[in-house]
Design a protein around this motif. Sequence first.
Motif, short mmCIF file in Angstrom:
data_model
loop_
_atom_site.label_atom_id
_atom_site.label_comp_id
_atom_site.label_asym_id
_atom_site.label_seq_id
_atom_site.Cartn_x
_atom_site.Cartn_y
_atom_site.Cartn_z
N LEU A 138 16.86 -25.11 5.17
CA LEU A 138 15.77 -25.53 4.30
C LEU A 138 15.35 -24.38 3.39
N LYS A 139 15.19 -24.68 2.12
CA LYS A 139 14.72 -23.66 1.18
C LYS A 139 13.29 -23.29 1.52
N PRO A 140 13.01 -22.01 1.70
CA PRO A 140 11.65 -21.61 2.09
C PRO A 140 10.66 -21.73 0.94
N ASP A 141 9.41 -21.98 1.30
CA ASP A 141 8.32 -21.99 0.33
C ASP A 141 7.63 -20.62 0.35
N HIS A 142 7.28 -20.16 -0.82
CA HIS A 142 6.60 -18.87 -0.90
C HIS A 142 5.25 -19.04 -1.59
N PRO A 143 4.26 -18.26 -1.17
CA PRO A 143 2.98 -18.28 -1.88
C PRO A 143 3.12 -17.53 -3.21
N GLN A 144 2.08 -17.52 -3.97
CA GLN A 144 2.07 -16.74 -5.21
C GLN A 144 1.86 -15.27 -4.85
N TYR A 145 2.88 -14.46 -5.11
CA TYR A 145 2.79 -13.04 -4.76
C TYR A 145 2.23 -12.23 -5.92
N ALA A 146 1.86 -11.01 -5.61
CA ALA A 146 1.42 -10.07 -6.65
C ALA A 146 2.60 -9.72 -7.55
N GLU A 147 2.32 -9.15 -8.70
CA GLU A 147 3.37 -8.91 -9.69
C GLU A 147 4.39 -7.85 -9.24
N ASN A 148 4.08 -7.06 -8.23
CA ASN A 148 5.03 -6.05 -7.76
C ASN A 148 5.84 -6.54 -6.55
N VAL A 149 5.79 -7.84 -6.29
CA VAL A 149 6.58 -8.43 -5.20
C VAL A 149 7.62 -9.36 -5.80
N PHE A 150 8.87 -9.17 -5.42
CA PHE A 150 9.98 -9.93 -5.98
C PHE A 150 10.74 -10.63 -4.85
N VAL A 151 11.24 -11.81 -5.13
CA VAL A 151 11.98 -12.59 -4.13
C VAL A 151 13.40 -12.80 -4.65
N CYS A 152 14.40 -12.64 -3.79
CA CYS A 152 15.79 -12.78 -4.25
C CYS A 152 16.66 -13.43 -3.19
N GLY A 153 17.88 -13.77 -3.58
CA GLY A 153 18.87 -14.35 -2.68
C GLY A 153 18.49 -15.74 -2.23
N ASP A 154 18.91 -16.09 -1.02
CA ASP A 154 18.62 -17.42 -0.48
C ASP A 154 17.12 -17.66 -0.33
N ALA A 155 16.35 -16.61 -0.13
CA ALA A 155 14.90 -16.76 -0.01
C ALA A 155 14.31 -17.35 -1.28
N ALA A 156 14.93 -17.05 -2.41
CA ALA A 156 14.44 -17.55 -3.70
C ALA A 156 15.12 -18.85 -4.12
N ASN A 157 16.40 -18.96 -3.83
CA ASN A 157 17.20 -20.05 -4.40
C ASN A 157 17.66 -21.10 -3.40
N GLY A 158 17.45 -20.88 -2.12
CA GLY A 158 17.99 -21.78 -1.10
C GLY A 158 19.37 -21.31 -0.68
N ALA A 201 0.82 -1.21 0.00
CA ALA A 201 0.00 0.00 0.00
C ALA A 201 0.85 1.27 0.00
N SER A 202 2.09 1.14 0.51
CA SER A 202 2.94 2.33 0.67
C SER A 202 4.08 2.40 -0.33
N TYR A 203 4.38 1.28 -0.98
CA TYR A 203 5.52 1.24 -1.90
C TYR A 203 5.08 0.68 -3.25
N GLN A 204 5.75 1.13 -4.30
CA GLN A 204 5.40 0.66 -5.64
C GLN A 204 5.88 -0.78 -5.90
N ALA A 205 6.88 -1.21 -5.15
CA ALA A 205 7.38 -2.58 -5.29
C ALA A 205 7.98 -3.03 -3.97
N VAL A 206 7.98 -4.34 -3.77
CA VAL A 206 8.52 -4.94 -2.55
C VAL A 206 9.49 -6.05 -2.94
N VAL A 207 10.68 -6.04 -2.35
CA VAL A 207 11.68 -7.09 -2.57
C VAL A 207 11.80 -7.90 -1.29
N ILE A 208 11.56 -9.19 -1.38
CA ILE A 208 11.69 -10.08 -0.22
C ILE A 208 13.05 -10.76 -0.27
N ALA A 209 13.87 -10.48 0.73
CA ALA A 209 15.22 -11.04 0.81
C ALA A 209 15.46 -11.55 2.23
#
Length: 459
Positions: free
Chosen positions: A416-436, A236-244
Motif C-alpha cells: 500500500l502506498k503510504p500517506d504522508h502529512p504535510q512536512y516542513a519545507e526542509n523535509v523531502f520524501v523519495c522512492g517508494d515512500a513517495a511513489n508507491g 533540530a540537528s540537520y539542515q534537511a531530512v530525506v524520508i525514504a
Amino acid sequence: MGNPKAFLEIRRQEAGYRPIHDRIHDFGEVEQTLNTRERKLQASRCMDCGVPFCHWACPLGNKPPEWNDALYRGEWEQAYRLLSATNPFPEFTGRVCPALCEKACVLNLVTHEPATNREDEAAITEAAFREGYITAHTPQRNGKRVAVVGAGPAGLAAANALNQMGYSVTVFEKDEAAGGLLRYGIPNFKLNKAIIDRRLQLLEAEGIEFRFNTPLSLAADGDAAEGSTTLAALQASYQAVVIATGTPTARDLSIKGRELKGVHLALEMLAQQNRVLAGAEIPKGERVTAKGKDVLVIGGGDTGSDCIGTAHRQGCKSVTQIEIMPRPVEGPVDPANPWPNYPRTFKTTSSHEEGCTRRWNINTLEFLGKDGKLTGVKVQEIDWEPNPNGGRPVMVEKGQPEIIKAELVLLAMGFLKPDHPQYAENVFVCGDAANGASLVVRAMASGIQTAQKVDQFLR
C-alpha cells in the motif's frame, strides 16, 4: 562503435541459470556468467543507434551504447566510469533490474534479441571491484548535515549523492542492517547479501554514517518509542531530512479464516529466511517454513515468484500460484504497450522453472482450517467484463468454488502506498515512500533526484 555489423552476425546469448537439480538445494545466486570473450561479443551487438531508446527507458538515464562500446574494446575501467556516472549501484541493478533498457532496445523491435545490457552491467561492475577500479572517495565537506531515514535503494542513492556533494550524511534505519528490500525482501538466490555489504563498506569509508535499529517516529518527542528518533529531533540537528522509508504495509486479504496458523504475508517468510541465512536464530514456534507442506502463493508478481523459489529451497511438497488478474499475453509483443514501452507479457522466472502450478483469474474466498491450522483455501474461477460506466473491469463469477489443499499460504499481493502529512519545507520524501511500490532502479533514480532537490534547497 567497434563492429558495426555485430548485431547482424552475433546472436543474443544469455548466461542462463545453474541447473535446477543443483540450485534448489542452496541459496546461492542462480544466474551464471559468460566468459570475458563471450561478454565482449555480446557488448559488440549494441549498435549505437541514432536515437538510443535504452537511454530513454532507463529511469537512471544509463547510456548503454557508451559503456557497451568500451566493454567491447576491453576498456573495462572506462566502461565502469561511464556506467557509474549515471548508476551509483550497478551491482544491484545488474542482478535484479527487469532491464527496461533492453525492452526499448532497437534490436528488440527488429529481431526481439536486444543487447544484453543488464548482464553487461553486472560484468563491468564485478570486474571493477575485482581489479580495484573502485576506491573510496571522500569529498570536501560543505559544513551542512543531512539525515536520511531508510537505508533501502532510494535512501542509499540519496545518501550517496548528497555525500558526494559534500554534505555530512547520517542514515537512520529501523532494521539491524542496511539494504531495505534488497536485503530483507529479495532472496539470496537473486542477490547475494555480500554484494550489499561490499557497497556499504565503501559508503562508510566515504564518510556516510549509519545508525541501525532506529525507526522514525512521527510522534511528539516525549511519546516516541524507545530506540526510535523523531522527525522533530532530526530537524533540530540537520539542515534537511530525506524520508525514504519505502512501503512497509503489505496488502492483506481480510477474508474468513485469515487468523489461521499458516497464513502469512510474503515478507514474513522472505525476510525471515534472509535473516536465518545471515545467522539469526528464530524460535521454532515463530519459524515460517514450507518444509514438507503444500504451499499456495496468492499474487502473480515478482514477490510471489520469490516465494516459490524460497519454498522449493525450504523443501516444500508442492507450490501453486494463483493470480486474480487474467494471464498476460504471450510475448514478445504486447499490443497494449508497444515498443519502446515495457511489454506486460507472460514471464517465466527461474523460480517458476523449478516447479509450480500457475493459475489466473482465480479469486480467493476463504481460508479453511482445523484446530486453528490451515488445511486448504476455497477459491473460485472468475472472469472480467468491461465496465459499462468505464474504468476498472467488473469481476464476475465463472466457475464453481473449489478447494486448493495448502498448509502454508503466502500473500504476495503488493504494498500500500503510504500517506504522508504535510512536512516542513526542509523535509523531502523519495522512492517508494513517495511513489508507491515500484522497481529498485526507479527507487534509486528517485533518491538521486531528491538529493538534487535537497542541494538546491540548501544552496
